[in-house]
Design a protein around this motif. Structure first.
Motif, PDB file in Angstrom:
ATOM      1  N   VAL A   1      70.167  62.006  34.446  1.00 58.90           N
ATOM      2  CA  VAL A   1      70.225  60.884  34.236  1.00 58.90           C
ATOM      3  C   VAL A   1      70.247  59.861  35.380  1.00 58.90           C
ATOM      4  O   VAL A   1      69.756  58.754  35.515  1.00 58.90           O
ATOM      5  N   ALA A   2      71.133  60.353  36.580  1.00 57.57           N
ATOM      6  CA  ALA A   2      71.291  59.401  37.813  1.00 57.57           C
ATOM      7  C   ALA A   2      69.814  59.490  38.273  1.00 57.57           C
ATOM      8  O   ALA A   2      69.426  58.425  39.000  1.00 57.57           O
ATOM      9  N   TRP A   3      69.237  60.567  38.351  1.00 56.21           N
ATOM     10  CA  TRP A   3      67.816  60.523  39.009  1.00 56.21           C
ATOM     11  C   TRP A   3      66.900  59.612  38.318  1.00 56.21           C
ATOM     12  O   TRP A   3      65.968  59.111  38.780  1.00 56.21           O
ATOM     13  N   ALA A   4      66.889  59.831  36.841  1.00 53.69           N
ATOM     14  CA  ALA A   4      66.130  58.851  35.923  1.00 53.69           C
ATOM     15  C   ALA A   4      66.269  57.488  36.290  1.00 53.69           C
ATOM     16  O   ALA A   4      65.384  56.454  36.354  1.00 53.69           O
ATOM     17  N   THR A   5      67.627  57.148  36.523  1.00 57.50           N
ATOM     18  CA  THR A   5      67.989  55.637  36.636  1.00 57.50           C
ATOM     19  C   THR A   5      67.455  55.183  38.097  1.00 57.50           C
ATOM     20  O   THR A   5      67.005  54.206  37.980  1.00 57.50           O
ATOM     21  N   LEU A   6      67.401  55.984  39.134  1.00 55.60           N
ATOM     22  CA  LEU A   6      66.919  55.584  40.359  1.00 55.60           C
ATOM     23  C   LEU A   6      65.375  55.296  40.121  1.00 55.60           C
ATOM     24  O   LEU A   6      64.909  54.547  40.685  1.00 55.60           O
TER      25      LEU A   6
ATOM     26  N   VAL B   1      71.157  43.823  39.117  1.00 59.54           N
ATOM     27  CA  VAL B   1      72.291  44.724  38.548  1.00 59.54           C
ATOM     28  C   VAL B   1      71.853  45.095  37.145  1.00 59.54           C
ATOM     29  O   VAL B   1      72.081  45.778  36.391  1.00 59.54           O
ATOM     30  N   GLY B   2      71.465  43.680  36.242  1.00 61.53           N
ATOM     31  CA  GLY B   2      70.958  43.757  34.919  1.00 61.53           C
ATOM     32  C   GLY B   2      69.966  44.507  34.479  1.00 61.53           C
ATOM     33  O   GLY B   2      70.068  45.468  33.705  1.00 61.53           O
ATOM     34  N   VAL B   3      69.029  44.827  35.357  1.00 61.44           N
ATOM     35  CA  VAL B   3      67.872  45.821  35.209  1.00 61.44           C
ATOM     36  C   VAL B   3      68.525  47.332  35.568  1.00 61.44           C
ATOM     37  O   VAL B   3      68.212  48.022  34.859  1.00 61.44           O
ATOM     38  N   LEU B   4      69.467  47.173  36.413  1.00 61.31           N
ATOM     39  CA  LEU B   4      69.833  48.752  36.908  1.00 61.31           C
ATOM     40  C   LEU B   4      70.704  49.151  35.465  1.00 61.31           C
ATOM     41  O   LEU B   4      70.780  50.385  35.037  1.00 61.31           O
ATOM     42  N   VAL B   5      71.660  48.416  34.742  1.00 58.34           N
ATOM     43  CA  VAL B   5      72.191  48.526  33.895  1.00 58.34           C
ATOM     44  C   VAL B   5      71.474  49.020  32.542  1.00 58.34           C
ATOM     45  O   VAL B   5      71.748  50.034  31.862  1.00 58.34           O
ATOM     46  N   VAL B   6      70.572  48.300  32.526  1.00 60.55           N
ATOM     47  CA  VAL B   6      69.246  48.663  31.438  1.00 60.55           C
ATOM     48  C   VAL B   6      68.825  50.127  31.690  1.00 60.55           C
ATOM     49  O   VAL B   6      68.877  50.946  30.680  1.00 60.55           O
ATOM     50  N   ALA B   7      68.475  50.350  32.759  1.00 64.61           N
ATOM     51  CA  ALA B   7      67.944  51.578  33.170  1.00 64.61           C
ATOM     52  C   ALA B   7      68.881  52.676  32.984  1.00 64.61           C
ATOM     53  O   ALA B   7      68.685  53.630  32.379  1.00 64.61           O
ATOM     54  N   LEU B   8      70.168  52.647  33.271  1.00 65.17           N
ATOM     55  CA  LEU B   8      71.301  53.432  32.922  1.00 65.17           C
ATOM     56  C   LEU B   8      71.402  53.768  31.537  1.00 65.17           C
ATOM     57  O   LEU B   8      71.703  55.018  31.286  1.00 65.17           O
ATOM     58  N   VAL B   9      71.752  52.785  30.830  1.00 69.79           N
ATOM     59  CA  VAL B   9      72.042  52.721  29.317  1.00 69.79           C
ATOM     60  C   VAL B   9      70.762  53.650  28.669  1.00 69.79           C
ATOM     61  O   VAL B   9      71.096  54.279  27.910  1.00 69.79           O
TER      62      VAL B   9
END
Length: 313
Positions: free
Chosen positions: A211-216, A160-168
């Motif tokens: 943004v959603a696609w890039a986060t995935l 989840v921490g890595v996911l937050v970094v990717a999203l931000v």
């Protein structure tokens, strides 16, 4: 620290008292919400995380100004040569950069595509390396297990921490690019590559999809990085391994004799982001890229979990 209280590197403490089934007497399960908040707070307190985010915000601004300076006196873009097929094409660049100078909508997506090739994966790889390998090298990973935190929950919190970094990181790039594009081209510059004018609402939902696609996509890279991070104590090994794999993948994509291998390479999905700039939008390439990223994500998380649950210490 008082007797009977165990402290972790993230400020988490396991106070003795309640007995929970499946756990030793005197220990209670650390709340998941508390673990997630502590992890996210710890990530964004790292100076290097803030420096990288500031750099990501600055790059679209620099790109927008550089492209704007290529305009001649009549407002037409200077001839950039033949149009390439994707980011970094050697024959003059991708078609996205031809319209970037006059369209505020193209700049954020063009910047996102460019940074997805190296800078954004580097950001996620750094976060993944710090998540497990970094904490183990500092001797703080064991404190998580004393909280107590099961290894499955530990991996969930780190993911989840890595996911937050990717999203931000993705959101910062797109937001910076959009603001820069609006400043340079104004609201009249919201034009697709097909030449049609777009409303603010239309632009925002397309950017939201990007943004959603890039986060995935980044989370798929992060999952592979977590698998490497769970197998080493050196964060730089994670960064070098991820970037090396991406560079090799890009090179393999240029070899026509390996066409059979291209659908299995993660970077082959990047060109599909251009479809968001066209009108109407085609989601075929984006859906294929999302499925490919999902496969990498499942495999990476599975390998990381298998390594965490079978290693000693």
């Amino acid at each position: 620290m008082t007797a009977g209280t165990t402290s972790t590197a993230h400020g988490l403490a396991a106070a003795p008292g309640a007995v929970v089934p499946g756990l030793p007497a005197g220990r209670r399960r650390a709340p998941l919400g508390r673990l997630l908040r502590a992890e996210v707070r710890w990530i964004f307190r790292r100076p290097r995380t803030l420096v990288v985010l500031a750099l990501l915000a600055a790059l679209p601004v620099i790109t927008g100004i550089a492209v704007d300076l290529t305009l001649d006196g009549g407002g037409a873009p200077v001839d950039a040569g033949p149009v390439g097929a994707g980011p970094g094409a050697s024959d003059g660049g991708p078609p996205i950069f031809v319209t970037m100078a006059t369209s505020a909508f193209v700049l954020p997506l063009g910047s996102l595509m460019t940074l997805l090739m190296l800078m954004l994966p580097l950001t996620v790889a750094m976060a993944s390396g710090d998540a497990l390998a970094g904490e183990q090298s500092n001797g703080t990973l064991r404190g998580w297990l004393l909280a107590p935190v099961s290894r499955g929950r530990l991996l969930l919190v780190k993911a989840v921490g890595v996911l937050v970094v990717a999203l931000v990181a993705s959101a910062v790039v797109v937001a910076s690019g959009l603001v820069t594009g609006l400043v340079l081209a104004g609201t009249d510059g919201l034009v697709s590559m097909s030449g049609t004018e777009l409303s603010i609402a239309d632009v925002l939902w397309r950017l939201g999809v990007a943004v959603a696609w890039a986060t995935l996509y980044l989370m798929a890279i992060g999952a592979v990085a977590l698998a490497i991070s769970a197998s080493t104590e050196h964060p730089m090994v994670v960064v070098v391994g991820v970037l090396g794999g991406l560079i090799v993948s890009v090179v393999l994509l240029q070899i026509s004799a390996l066409d059979w291998l291209h659908p299995y390479l993660l970077p082959s999905s990047l060109a599909s982001l251009v479809d968001l700039i066209r009108d109407p939008v085609s989601f075929d390439g984006l859906a294929e890229g999302a499925f490919r990223a999902g496969c990498y994500l499942v495999i990476g998380i599975s390998l990381a979990y298998a390594r965490l649950t079978t290693r000693d210490g």
